[in-house]
Design a protein around this motif. Structure first.
Motif, PDB file in Angstrom:
ATOM      1  N   GLY A   1      -5.361  -0.835   6.831  1.00 20.73           N
ATOM      2  CA  GLY A   1      -4.736   0.177   5.846  1.00 20.73           C
ATOM      3  C   GLY A   1      -3.752   1.284   6.068  1.00 20.73           C
ATOM      4  N   ASP A   2      -3.266   1.937   5.105  1.00 19.18           N
ATOM      5  CA  ASP A   2      -2.254   2.772   5.318  1.00 19.18           C
ATOM      6  C   ASP A   2      -2.957   4.414   5.083  1.00 19.18           C
ATOM      7  OD1 ASP A   2      -0.693   0.637   5.179  1.00 19.18           O
ATOM      8  OD2 ASP A   2       0.743   1.410   3.619  1.00 19.18           O
TER       9      ASP A   2
ATOM     10  N   VAL B   1      -9.489   2.357  -2.037  1.00 21.32           N
ATOM     11  CA  VAL B   1      -8.542   3.414  -1.863  1.00 21.32           C
ATOM     12  C   VAL B   1      -9.564   5.044  -1.535  1.00 21.32           C
ATOM     13  CG1 VAL B   1      -7.155   5.335  -2.947  1.00 21.32           C
ATOM     14  CG2 VAL B   1      -6.922   2.757  -3.368  1.00 21.32           C
TER      15      VAL B   1
ATOM     16  N   VAL C   1      -5.297   3.730   1.820  1.00 23.93           N
ATOM     17  CA  VAL C   1      -5.448   2.162   1.083  1.00 23.93           C
ATOM     18  C   VAL C   1      -5.764   1.425   2.244  1.00 23.93           C
ATOM     19  CG1 VAL C   1      -4.154   0.953  -0.766  1.00 23.93           C
ATOM     20  CG2 VAL C   1      -3.354   3.429  -0.546  1.00 23.93           C
ATOM     21  N   TYR C   2      -6.605   0.515   1.768  1.00 22.37           N
ATOM     22  CA  TYR C   2      -7.425  -0.447   2.805  1.00 22.37           C
ATOM     23  C   TYR C   2      -7.990  -1.523   2.391  1.00 22.37           C
ATOM     24  CZ  TYR C   2     -12.101   1.322   2.282  1.00 22.37           C
ATOM     25  OH  TYR C   2     -13.225   1.792   2.071  1.00 22.37           O
TER      26      TYR C   2
ATOM     27  N   THR D   1      -8.487  -4.562  -2.610  1.00 18.71           N
ATOM     28  CA  THR D   1      -7.787  -3.109  -2.105  1.00 18.71           C
ATOM     29  C   THR D   1      -9.016  -1.929  -2.405  1.00 18.71           C
ATOM     30  OG1 THR D   1      -5.678  -4.069  -2.188  1.00 18.71           O
ATOM     31  CG2 THR D   1      -6.222  -1.464  -2.186  1.00 18.71           C
TER      32      THR D   1
ATOM     33  N   LEU E   1      -1.221  -6.527  -5.618  1.00 18.65           N
ATOM     34  CA  LEU E   1      -2.666  -6.015  -5.087  1.00 18.65           C
ATOM     35  C   LEU E   1      -3.465  -6.397  -6.108  1.00 18.65           C
ATOM     36  CD1 LEU E   1      -1.751  -2.392  -3.968  1.00 18.65           C
ATOM     37  CD2 LEU E   1      -1.927  -4.604  -2.403  1.00 18.65           C
TER      38      LEU E   1
ATOM     39  N   TYR F   1       0.840  -1.206  -0.037  1.00 17.93           N
ATOM     40  CA  TYR F   1       0.058  -0.147  -0.133  1.00 17.93           C
ATOM     41  C   TYR F   1       0.809   1.208  -0.029  1.00 17.93           C
ATOM     42  CZ  TYR F   1      -4.268  -2.769   1.222  1.00 17.93           C
ATOM     43  OH  TYR F   1      -5.206  -3.725   1.360  1.00 17.93           O
TER      44      TYR F   1
END
Length: 408
Positions: free
Chosen positions: A316-317, A399, A332-333, A397, A387, A157
């Motif tokens: 996430g990030d 976003v 992003v998760y 993923t 991803l 991510y």
């Protein structure tokens, strides 16, 4: 080109997921071998594969993975070209050594741990795995480190944000929330010994170009996340901070994990009583025991939690940075469901998120996309192939950026 045989080392909840994913993607591989110190546990995973109707060749093996020669011999016997190590983090270096000797690709999901050390000086990877970089390159094999979810997917991510959103990254905040319930009075979601060791030492984060130290549960904040809503997460020490800090030296890199009050209370009591110590003590009867191992023995096996687990995870990030001088942020998760994971592969969501990614990495090695013949962490590799494949395999993923919340 001949398809590559694959060897999974370990037979816990994560190994269960990895084995089922290999079987679901059998066209990418040759034969599947599963090895564990207790062969019966590997047999049980194979039984679960057959119950799902999978037909690829499966074989179980007994293995002392702490013995590099035994690992090398089994790789040779099985003609395995890719090894997925999802056993305890205590075996990383011996399995890696076996792969170097035998010429097999190596994938793991966590940093190596020395049973005699609870808190490693950062960057932790430099104490063990990174010391073998030259040996891996000389052997001409691929070694992908930390290819679970966190570490692993969250590293990808960060790389996605680097590749597609920012030319300068200011901070990477990894947030891990398990909003599920297993119905037990107290349990850990993976190996209790590894779980508790993770939280009894110093919390290291990379901030302001240096390592910062805190105590566990010292720094907390509320996060408002998709699906799971508002949750309190605490600054925690974690594997990915140690490698991401090397790539993003000018950014702050932190890891936040969600905990409920009940977990914190039980953890605090156990720690204050000395029951999380890895140092042996003697009972009044003269018997020597390790308190942490006793606690592990009396707690539920994490794999046993799966049938009763409900709820979801959100990991996430939150990455902040700038592009052409304009500041911005992106989250992003992934959201995973415990019940869905159990229905599909017989494991809970924590194991699912950890067990799918190493198989995705193995597929990318088998296809040649990630077969780079050297040692890397996940953020060193292009994120999109990984991803995208994970989305096909059950870990999509999403976003949140300036355009809204959307799939990758």
């Amino acid at each position: 080109m001949a398809k590559k045989n694959i060897l999974i080392i370990g037979a816990g909840g994560v190994a269960q997921v990895s084995a089922h994913k290999v079987a679901q993607w059998a066209d990418e591989f040759g034969d599947l071998h599963i090895a564990n110190r207790t062969k019966a546990k590997a047999d049980a995973i194979i039984d679960s594969l057959r119950e799902k109707g999978h037909k690829m060749p499966f074989t179980s093996h007994a293995l002392d993975a702490m013995d590099p020669a035994a690992v090398e011999a089994l790789i040779g016997k099985t003609d395995a070209k890719i090894v997925i190590n999802v056993g305890t983090a205590f075996i990383n270096m011996s399995v890696l050594e076996g792969c170097i000797r035998a010429g097999a690709a190596y994938i793991d999901t966590a940093i190596h741990e020395d049973p005699a050390k609870v808190c490693e000086t950062p960057p932790w990877y430099a104490n063990y795995e990174w010391k073998r970089r030259d040996d891996v390159a000389k052997a001409g094999i691929t070694a992908i480190l930390g290819a679970g979810f966190d570490p692993g997917v969250v590293n990808a991510y960060a790389r996605l944000a680097e590749d597609e959103y920012f030319d300068k990254i200011d901070s990477v905040d990894i947030v891990d929330i398990n909003a599920g319930s297993h119905g037990r009075w107290f349990a850990t979601n993976f190996d209790p010994e590894i779980n508790f060791r993770e939280f009894t030492g110093t919390v290291y984060s990379w901030q302001g170009g240096e390592w910062r130290e805190n105590k566990m549960f010292e720094v907390g904040r509320e996060w408002d996340l998709p699906v799971v809503g508002k949750r309190t997460a605490y600054l925690s020490g974690h594997d990915e901070v140690h490698s991401l800090s090397a790539r993003y030296k000018d950014a702050d890199v932190r890891f936040w994990m969600g905990f409920g009050d009940h977990y914190i209370n039980v953890f605090t009591v156990l720690q204050n009583l000395g029951l999380l110590s890895e140092h042996p003590v003697k009972t009044a009867e003269g018997q020597e025991v390790v308190p942490l191992k006793v606690v592990k023995a009396v707690l539920p096996d994490p794999a046993s939690l799966a049938p009763d687990y409900t709820g979801k995870t959100c990991i996430g990030d939150l990455v902040k940075g700038s592009l052409d001088g304009k500041e911005g942020e992106v989250f992003v998760y992934n959201v995973a469901d415990h019940k869905d994971a159990y229905s599909e592969v017989g494991s809970q969501g924590i194991s699912y998120t950890a067990g799918v990614p190493p198989v995705a990495a193995a597929i990318l090695i088998a296809r040649g996309t990630w077969d780079i013949k050297k040692m890397v962490n996940v953020e060193d590799l292009p994120a999109r192939p990984f991803l995208g494949l994970l989305g096909e395999m059950g870990l999509p993923t999403r976003v949140i950026d300036a355009t809204g919340d959307h799939p990758l």
